[in-house]
Design a protein around this motif. Sequence first.
Motif, PDB file in Angstrom:
ATOM      1  N   ALA A 212       0.823  -1.216   0.000  1.00 51.21           N
ATOM      2  CA  ALA A 212       0.000   0.000   0.000  1.00 51.21           C
ATOM      3  C   ALA A 212       0.859   1.269   0.000  1.00 51.21           C
TER       4      ALA A 212
ATOM      5  N   PHE B 162       1.974   2.202  -3.764  1.00 53.27           N
ATOM      6  CA  PHE B 162       1.047   2.406  -4.882  1.00 53.27           C
ATOM      7  C   PHE B 162       1.416   3.653  -5.684  1.00 53.27           C
TER       8      PHE B 162
ATOM      9  N   GLU C 291      -6.123  -5.520  -5.327  1.00 52.26           N
ATOM     10  CA  GLU C 291      -6.343  -4.072  -5.244  1.00 52.26           C
ATOM     11  C   GLU C 291      -5.295  -3.314  -6.058  1.00 52.26           C
TER      12      GLU C 291
END
Length: 119
Positions: A69, A72, A93
Amino acid sequence: MKNTLIIGATPNPARYAYRAAHMLKSKGHSIVNIGIKSGEVAGVSIEKPADIHEDVDTVTLYIGPALQAGYFDYILETHPKRVIFNPGTENDELKSVLRANGIETMNACTLVLLATDQY
């Protein structure tokens, strides 16, 4: 040859990221090592994810989804053509974000791709 950004680079020779760095260099590819450990791999210093490298063809991931995360935006800012999710790094994701930005994603092993001349 493809300029490859290795996320999860480590100076630990027992790790796949270390082996991938050496194999990429031996096959003539240039590399950028990104990681939290200091040192160098295959003659290239390990950098923190700060400087944006805009000449990246491929990002190969060696960090799990829980750590991704924080990367990203960094990955998107490099504008790679593709991102390889090595075994254990698969992340739906992140794949969705990358695909929405026109970046190819692959579930593959960089070492196998290199060994079979599919890189």
